[in-house]
Design a protein around this motif. Structure first.
Motif, PDB file in Angstrom:
ATOM      1  N   ALA A   1      13.669 -25.352  15.352  1.00  0.00           N
ATOM      2  CA  ALA A   1      14.707 -26.157  16.006  1.00  0.00           C
ATOM      3  C   ALA A   1      15.504 -26.944  14.981  1.00  0.00           C
ATOM      4  N   ARG A   2      14.849 -27.449  13.959  1.00  0.00           N
ATOM      5  CA  ARG A   2      15.558 -28.190  12.910  1.00  0.00           C
ATOM      6  C   ARG A   2      16.458 -27.256  12.097  1.00  0.00           C
ATOM      7  N   VAL A   3      15.926 -26.049  11.815  1.00  0.00           N
ATOM      8  CA  VAL A   3      16.724 -25.079  11.053  1.00  0.00           C
ATOM      9  C   VAL A   3      17.974 -24.690  11.835  1.00  0.00           C
ATOM     10  N   LYS A   4      17.885 -24.647  13.154  1.00  0.00           N
ATOM     11  CA  LYS A   4      19.039 -24.290  13.984  1.00  0.00           C
ATOM     12  C   LYS A   4      20.078 -25.399  14.030  1.00  0.00           C
ATOM     13  N   GLY A   5      19.738 -26.557  13.472  1.00  0.00           N
ATOM     14  CA  GLY A   5      20.717 -27.635  13.396  1.00  0.00           C
ATOM     15  C   GLY A   5      20.683 -28.630  14.532  1.00  0.00           C
ATOM     16  N   LEU A   6      19.627 -28.614  15.350  1.00  0.00           N
ATOM     17  CA  LEU A   6      19.532 -29.593  16.431  1.00  0.00           C
ATOM     18  C   LEU A   6      19.327 -30.991  15.861  1.00  0.00           C
ATOM     19  N   SER A   7      19.792 -31.967  16.606  1.00  0.00           N
ATOM     20  CA  SER A   7      19.627 -33.346  16.155  1.00  0.00           C
ATOM     21  C   SER A   7      18.148 -33.726  16.193  1.00  0.00           C
ATOM     22  N   GLU A   8      17.780 -34.724  15.395  1.00  0.00           N
ATOM     23  CA  GLU A   8      16.376 -35.147  15.331  1.00  0.00           C
ATOM     24  C   GLU A   8      15.907 -35.686  16.687  1.00  0.00           C
ATOM     25  N   ARG A   9      16.820 -36.378  17.393  1.00  0.00           N
ATOM     26  CA  ARG A   9      16.473 -36.893  18.720  1.00  0.00           C
ATOM     27  C   ARG A   9      16.127 -35.740  19.677  1.00  0.00           C
ATOM     28  N   ALA A  10      16.934 -34.672  19.628  1.00  0.00           N
ATOM     29  CA  ALA A  10      16.681 -33.529  20.513  1.00  0.00           C
ATOM     30  C   ALA A  10      15.373 -32.830  20.134  1.00  0.00           C
ATOM     31  N   VAL A  11      15.118 -32.727  18.840  1.00  0.00           N
ATOM     32  CA  VAL A  11      13.871 -32.079  18.401  1.00  0.00           C
ATOM     33  C   VAL A  11      12.651 -32.859  18.886  1.00  0.00           C
ATOM     34  N   ILE A  12      12.740 -34.192  18.769  1.00  0.00           N
ATOM     35  CA  ILE A  12      11.573 -35.022  19.123  1.00  0.00           C
ATOM     36  C   ILE A  12      11.352 -35.055  20.629  1.00  0.00           C
ATOM     37  N   TRP A  13      12.428 -35.416  21.376  1.00  0.00           N
ATOM     38  CA  TRP A  13      12.232 -35.681  22.808  1.00  0.00           C
ATOM     39  C   TRP A  13      12.373 -34.432  23.677  1.00  0.00           C
ATOM     40  N   ASN A  14      13.237 -33.496  23.298  1.00  0.00           N
ATOM     41  CA  ASN A  14      13.438 -32.312  24.144  1.00  0.00           C
ATOM     42  C   ASN A  14      12.479 -31.175  23.814  1.00  0.00           C
TER      43      ASN A  14
END
Length: 353
Positions: free
Chosen positions: A257-270
């Motif tokens: 998810a991080r490699v795909k460029g998602l925000s840190e908030r989205a990675v953590i909570w979603n």
């Protein structure tokens, strides 16, 4: 094969009984068996404890004839299974006997004291969840930082400090010295009895009555014991949340998810937090049940008229009807909480449906 052929050999038909009926029946059956086991265990405990219920009624100066008459009236001369059968019938009718301590039906006493414990434990659990979950997530995301160190110290102190000591210190500082909170009890003496009980929970009843003076007084009395229970709950919930999140944050899907460029908030909570919700439900349900059945010391220190104080006073007075009735109600609350958490699993985890 044709559609008519499928219908003839039974394929394509809706299962009978429907799946939800079968699952509801299995849940109710499981609850019934658990409660039957709980009743049998509490009944046996009442019989093997070195307390004489007859002596508690007639007193030590009673004659042997009076003792024997009461012994037979209580049914203690009958076989143990027969006694349990009559006990089971009484419990199913909501009859737990009469309390020797209050001279009232135990069911009436429990209806009076249990809402006080429920109110206290619910508020403590809410505090623990609202503070403990974000703290645990933050500690996992910032692993090794000063936030993580603070979260670990908070959890360690919450686990290691005796709650009766924290309660006494809290009363001394916040009530005795600073005067920020109300003293022991649910209300000040002046307001006692001014609100007609509806739910038995004084905050809700005073709000329903629109008496905000009593509401503020009740809030000032409950905030300190609820904060102590909330701190104990926070220590447990934040610790477990941190542990669950650390496992998820190192998983491959989070890296993807991080490699795909998602925000840190989205990675953590979603992504990461979404996968620990079922585990957190279990932790929160256990914490809530623990506060319901384990807040005895807090209730005693703060003179809180809850079910913990009621069972303790009944036990010290050899009032076994009250002890057994209170134990059964606490056990029932524990079972219902587990059933409720099972239902929440199906909401948050499609695989459990």
């Amino acid at each position: 094969m044709s559609v008519s052929g499928n219908a003839q050999d039974g394929r394509g038909r809706a299962p009978f009984p429907p799946r939800w009926v079968k699952r509801t029946g299995m849940t109710l059956g499981s609850v019934a068996i658990t409660m039957l086991g709980l009743l049998f265990v509490t009944f046996l405990i009442g019989r093997v404890m070195p307390l004489d219920p007859v002596l508690a009624i007639v007193g030590e100066r009673a004659s042997p004839e009076v003792y024997q008459r009461v012994y037979q009236e209580l049914g203690l001369d009958r076989p143990l299974l027969v006694q349990f059968w009559f006990y089971l019938q009484d419990v199913l009718r909501g009859d737990f006997g009469t309390s020797l301590l209050t001279a009232r039906p135990v069911s009436e006493d429990i209806a009076r004291v249990f809402p006080a414990t429920l109110e206290l434990a619910t508020l403590g659990t809410l505090m623990g969840v609202l503070l403990g979950v974000p703290l645990g997530v933050l500690a996992a995301v910032r692993r090794g930082s000063w936030i993580d160190q603070i979260a670990r110290v908070v959890a360690l102190v919450g686990y290691s400090m005796p709650i009766f000591w924290l309660g006494l210190m809290g009363l001394l500082v916040f009530y005795g010295i600073l005067g920020w909170v109300g003293g022991p009890g649910r209300l000040s003496i002046f307001y006692d009895g001014m609100i007609e009980p509806v739910t038995g929970m004084i905050l809700i009843d005073s709000a329903l009555a629109g008496d905000w003076t009593v509401f503020r007084d009740a809030l000032s009395h409950i905030v300190l014991p609820a904060s102590l229970l909330g701190y104990y709950s926070l220590a447990y919930i934040s610790r477990m949340t941190r542990s669950f999140m650390l496992e998820q944050m190192s998983a491959e899907y989070v890296i993807t998810a991080r490699v795909k460029g998602l925000s840190e908030r989205a990675v953590i909570w979603n992504h990461a937090f979404r996968n620990i919700r079922v585990q957190l439900i279990t932790v929160i349900a256990l914490s809530y049940a623990g506060l319901l059945e384990g807040s005895v010391l807090t209730e005693i220190i703060f003179a809180w008229p809850g079910i913990g104080s009621y069972i303790t006073n009944a036990l010290l007075s050899a009032d076994m009807s009250a002890v057994l009735g209170g134990t059964v109600v606490v056990g029932l609350a524990f079972v219902l909480l587990n059933v409720f958490s099972d239902l929440l699993y199906k909401v948050f985890d499609p695989r459990a449906k």
